[in-house]
Write an enzyme that holds these catalytic residues in place. Structure first.
Site, PDB file in Angstrom:
ATOM      1  N   ARG A   1       0.829  -1.211   0.000  1.00  0.00           N
ATOM      2  CA  ARG A   1       0.000   0.000   0.000  1.00  0.00           C
ATOM      3  C   ARG A   1       0.862   1.259   0.000  1.00  0.00           C
ATOM      4  O   ARG A   1       0.594   2.206  -0.743  1.00  0.00           O
ATOM      5  CB  ARG A   1      -0.934  -0.004   1.205  1.00  0.00           C
ATOM      6  CG  ARG A   1      -2.025  -1.032   1.097  1.00  0.00           C
ATOM      7  CD  ARG A   1      -2.904  -1.034   2.312  1.00  0.00           C
ATOM      8  NE  ARG A   1      -3.886  -2.109   2.247  1.00  0.00           N
ATOM      9  CZ  ARG A   1      -4.497  -2.621   3.300  1.00  0.00           C
ATOM     10  NH1 ARG A   1      -4.247  -2.151   4.498  1.00  0.00           N
ATOM     11  NH2 ARG A   1      -5.363  -3.595   3.152  1.00  0.00           N
TER      12      ARG A   1
ATOM     13  N   ARG B   1      20.212  -8.131   8.197  1.00  0.00           N
ATOM     14  CA  ARG B   1      19.639  -9.459   8.409  1.00  0.00           C
ATOM     15  C   ARG B   1      20.671 -10.476   8.868  1.00  0.00           C
ATOM     16  O   ARG B   1      20.327 -11.517   9.406  1.00  0.00           O
ATOM     17  CB  ARG B   1      18.970  -9.965   7.128  1.00  0.00           C
ATOM     18  CG  ARG B   1      19.937 -10.463   6.081  1.00  0.00           C
ATOM     19  CD  ARG B   1      19.289 -10.702   4.732  1.00  0.00           C
ATOM     20  NE  ARG B   1      20.129 -11.468   3.841  1.00  0.00           N
ATOM     21  CZ  ARG B   1      21.203 -11.028   3.224  1.00  0.00           C
ATOM     22  NH1 ARG B   1      21.622  -9.788   3.416  1.00  0.00           N
ATOM     23  NH2 ARG B   1      21.885 -11.810   2.422  1.00  0.00           N
TER      24      ARG B   1
END
Length: 137
Positions: free
Chosen positions: A17, A90
């Protein structure tokens, strides 16, 4: 609370979105791509984690498996957060979660071996009981 796989999926929905990337597209803004990959990576490992957690909890020890499971979920959450911020973010949590998966593998294997070899074999049981007999226990 929302289970981890659902939380990660919701983050992808929010990023779609925010960056106006409609399914089935998986490329676009770099932040969206990192969030999408982090969610996909976590989803790929979740069945392995759940299986190992289950076997280790049943055949080794519930408390030990639960502790490893909670630490694993925490490291995967940190992995997701780190990957969403930057690809290098990560790595630390990735290595920590991999070590925890290997620990769960070890617990599961030890529990399975103990269950199927030690509890079923009178030879094994006799071998283990022999030192106790010598001590007069």
């Amino acid at each position: 609370g929302v289970p981890f796989p659902a939380y990660f999926a919701l983050q992808v929905i929010y990023a779609r979105r925010k960056y106006k990337i409609s399914p089935p597209e998986t490329t676009g803004h770099p932040e969206f791509e990192r969030i999408f990959r982090a969610q996909a990576n976590c989803s790929e490992y979740f069945p392995i984690f759940i299986s190992l957690l289950w076997v280790a909890g049943i055949f080794f020890h519930q408390g030990g498996a639960a502790a490893c499971g909670l630490l694993y979920l925490y490291t995967r959450f940190k992995y997701f957060q780190g990957y969403a911020a930057a690809a290098q973010g990560r790595l630390g949590p990735l290595y920590a979660s991999a070590r925890l998966l290997w620990l769960l593998v070890g617990l599961a294997v030890a529990g399975l071996l103990a269950h199927f070899l030690l509890s079923r074999s009178s030879v094994w049981m006799a071998a283990l009981a022999w030192p106790l007999q010598l001590l007069g226990a």
